[in-house]
Design an enzyme around this catalytic site. Structure first.
Site, mmCIF file in Angstrom:
data_model
loop_
_atom_site.group_PDB
_atom_site.id
_atom_site.type_symbol
_atom_site.label_atom_id
_atom_site.label_comp_id
_atom_site.label_asym_id
_atom_site.label_seq_id
_atom_site.Cartn_x
_atom_site.Cartn_y
_atom_site.Cartn_z
ATOM 1 N N ASP A 156 109.261 20.960 -18.075
ATOM 2 C CA ASP A 156 109.650 22.320 -18.495
ATOM 3 C C ASP A 156 109.084 22.630 -19.872
ATOM 4 O O ASP A 156 108.547 23.709 -20.127
ATOM 5 C CB ASP A 156 111.177 22.515 -18.433
ATOM 6 C CG ASP A 156 111.969 21.361 -19.037
ATOM 7 O OD1 ASP A 156 111.370 20.340 -19.429
ATOM 8 O OD2 ASP A 156 113.212 21.490 -19.125
ATOM 9 N N ASP B 63 100.224 20.547 -9.618
ATOM 10 C CA ASP B 63 99.884 21.766 -8.882
ATOM 11 C C ASP B 63 100.313 22.988 -9.681
ATOM 12 O O ASP B 63 99.540 23.922 -9.883
ATOM 13 C CB ASP B 63 100.588 21.745 -7.513
ATOM 14 C CG ASP B 63 100.314 23.005 -6.718
ATOM 15 O OD1 ASP B 63 99.123 23.366 -6.609
ATOM 16 O OD2 ASP B 63 101.268 23.634 -6.231
ATOM 17 N N ASP C 284 97.771 25.717 -12.292
ATOM 18 C CA ASP C 284 97.617 27.175 -12.131
ATOM 19 C C ASP C 284 97.960 27.888 -13.434
ATOM 20 O O ASP C 284 97.287 28.829 -13.836
ATOM 21 C CB ASP C 284 98.531 27.715 -11.014
ATOM 22 C CG ASP C 284 97.849 27.719 -9.645
ATOM 23 O OD1 ASP C 284 97.027 26.806 -9.392
ATOM 24 O OD2 ASP C 284 98.143 28.620 -8.836
HETATM 25 C C1 IPM Z 1 95.860 23.300 -4.699
HETATM 26 C C2 IPM Z 1 96.487 24.109 -3.605
HETATM 27 C C3 IPM Z 1 96.977 23.164 -2.517
HETATM 28 C C4 IPM Z 1 98.024 22.287 -3.151
HETATM 29 C C5 IPM Z 1 97.489 23.849 -1.259
HETATM 30 C C6 IPM Z 1 96.445 24.746 -0.639
HETATM 31 C C7 IPM Z 1 98.002 22.865 -0.257
HETATM 32 O O1 IPM Z 1 97.497 24.912 -4.094
HETATM 33 O O2 IPM Z 1 94.847 22.625 -4.428
HETATM 34 O O3 IPM Z 1 96.343 23.330 -5.824
HETATM 35 O O4 IPM Z 1 99.201 22.668 -3.223
HETATM 36 O O5 IPM Z 1 97.676 21.190 -3.574
HETATM 37 MN MN MN Z 2 97.732 24.790 -6.268
#
Ligand code: IPM
Ligand code: MN
Length: 354
Positions: free
Chosen positions: A222, A246, A250
Site C-alpha cells: 500500500d 501486476d 500499471d
Molecule cells: C499483464 C496482464 C495479464 C496479467 C492478464 C492479461 C492475464 O494484465 O500481463 O499484466 O494479469 O498478468
Molecule cells: Mn496487468
C-alpha cells in the site's frame, strides 16, 4: 537463423506486432542478424478458430523458438466464456509452459516526455524504475474455488501461495539486475497481514546477504503504491509478487504519460517472451492509431535478452528516442504542434532512423 514466434493475439495486437516486426527487420539487417518469423494463434483469435485459447501447436512452437513476440490478448467478445477458456488463459498458460518466472518491466521517463505525465514533470523527469514481477506463482496459479454455494452462501476463493525457491530465484534476479543499475532493491510485500509475504520478506533478506553491493529495503504494497506516485525517483529495482507486480506496474506505467510506451520481457530457463505492458485496446482496434512503441521496445528487449544482440537493441532504443525528440506522436500522446503519426507511420519513422 533465429526463430521468432509471433503471436499477434487480439484487438490492436496485429497492428502493433506488424509495426514492431518492421522495425526489428531494419535493425536486424543493419546488424547482420538473421531472423525468421512464424505466426501462431492465442487468445480470442484462437478461441474463434480452434475453440481454445492456447492451442498445443502454439505452445510447441514457442518452446522450440528463440523468442516469442506477443501483441495482446482478450476483449469484450470473449467476456462470457467459461473461466478456463478465457483469452487470458493463453498468456498465463504460455508463462507456465515456458517457465517464465520473471517479468521485467522497465519504466523510465525521458525529460522530453515528462510533461505528458499526470504527475508534476519535476517529480518524474529522470525516473528510472525496473519492476521485477514474479510471474508463475502466487495467487495467479494457486488453488482456486470458483463461485459455489457453501452452506447456503455463494463463496469463492483463490490461494496466495509461495515457496522459498520461487522467492529466492526472483529476488536473485532482482539483485543481479540492481548490480548493473544503481544497486538498490525495494522488495514489496504485505507482511503485516499475509503469511506468504512474511516468507517473502525473510527470504528476500537471506538472498540479499549474498549481494553485499546491493542495498535491500522493504516496503508494504500500500505504501509502495503511494510512493510510486509521490516519489518515483526513490526507486531503482522493485521486486514483488505476481499480483502486486501486476497492479503496481500499471500504476508505474502511467508515470511516463502513456502505458502505450512500456515494454516487458518475461524470462525463465528457456524461450523468453516479449510483449507491451498494455492490453488489446478493443476500443481502438483496427483503426491504425495504437501506439506501437511499447511493442517496439519489447522487441529491443528481445534482441538484448534472448538473442544477445545488445547493439541492435540499443539501435532501436536510440531510434525511438530520436523520433520522439523529432516530435512524432501517436494519438495517445498527441498535442498541438506535434507530428501526428499513425501506428505504421510511427514504426516507419523509427525504422528510418536505423
Ligand atoms: C499483464 C496482464 C495479464 C496479467 C492478464 C492479461 C492475464 O494484465 O500481463 O499484466 O494479469 O498478468
Ligand atoms: Mn496487468
Amino acid at each position: 537463423m533465429k526463430q521468432i514466434v509471433v503471436i499477434p493475439g487480439d484487438g490492436i495486437g496485429r497492428e502493433i506486432t506488424d509495426a514492431a516486426i518492421l522495425v526489428l527487420k531494419k535493425a536486424a539487417a543493419k546488424h547482420n542478424i538473421e531472423l525468421a518469423f512464424s505466426e501462431y494463434d492465442a487468445g480470442g483469435a484462437a478461441i474463434d478458430k480452434f475453440g481454445e485459447p492456447l492451442p498445443q501447436a502454439t505452445i510447441d512452437a514457442a518452446k522450440a523458438a528463440d523468442a516469442v513476440l506477443l501483441g495482446a490478448v482478450g476483449g469484450p467478445k470473449w467476456d462470457s466464456v467459461a473461466p478456463h477458456l478465457r483469452p487470458e488463459r493463453a498468456i498465463l498458460g504460455l508463462r507456465k509452459a515456458l517457465g517464465l518466472f520473471a517479468n521485467l518491466r522497465p519504466i523510465s521517463v525521458p525529460a522530453s516526455l515528462a510533461e505528458y505525465s499526470p504527475l508534476k514533470p519535476e517529480l518524474v523527469s529522470g525516473a528510472d524504475i525496473l519492476i521485477v514481477r514474479e510471474l508463475t506463482g502466487g495467487i495467479y496459479f494457486g488453488e482456486k474455488f470458483e463461485a459455489q454455494e457453501v452452506d447456503g452462501v455463494m463463496t469463492a476463493w483463490d490461494k496466495e501461495y509461495y515457496t522459498r525457491p520461487e522467492i529466492e530465484r526472483i529476488v536473485e534476479l532482482a539483485c543481479q539486475a540492481a548490480q548493473k543499475r544503481k544497486g538498490k532493491v525495494t522488495s514489496v510485500d504485505k507482511s503485516n497481514v499475509l503469511a506468504s509475504s512474511r516468507l517473502w520478506r525473510k527470504t528476500a533478506h537471506e538472498v540479499a546477504e549474498k549481494y553485499p553491493d546491493v542495498e535491500l529495503g522493504d516496503m508494504y504494497v500500500d505504501n509502495a503504491a503511494m510512493q510510486l506516485a509521490s516519489n518515483p525517483k526513490g526507486f531503482d529495482v522493485l521486486v514483488t509478487s505476481n499480483l502486486f507486480g501486476d497492479i503496481l506496474s500499471d500504476e508505474a506505467a502511467v508515470i511516463g504519460g502513456s502505458i502505450g510506451m512500456m515494454p516487458s520481457a518475461s524470462m525463465g530457463k528457456g524461450t523468453g517472451l516479449y510483449e507491451p505492458i498494455h492490453g488489446s485496446a478493443p476500443d481502438i482496434a483496427g483503426m491504425g492509431i495504437a501506439n506501437p512503441v511499447g511493442t517496439i521496445l519489447s522487441a529491443a528487449m528481445m534482441l538484448r535478452y534472448s538473442l544477445d544482440e545488445n547493439e541492435a537493441a540499443e539501435t532501436i532504443e536510440q531510434a525511438v528516442e530520436a523520433v520522439l525528440a523529432d516530435g512524432y506522436r501517436t494519438a495517445d500522446l498527441y498535442r498541438e504542434g506535434m507530428k501526428k503519426a499513425s501506428t505504421m507511420e510511427m514504426a516507419e519513422a523509427i525504422a528510418a532512423k536505423i
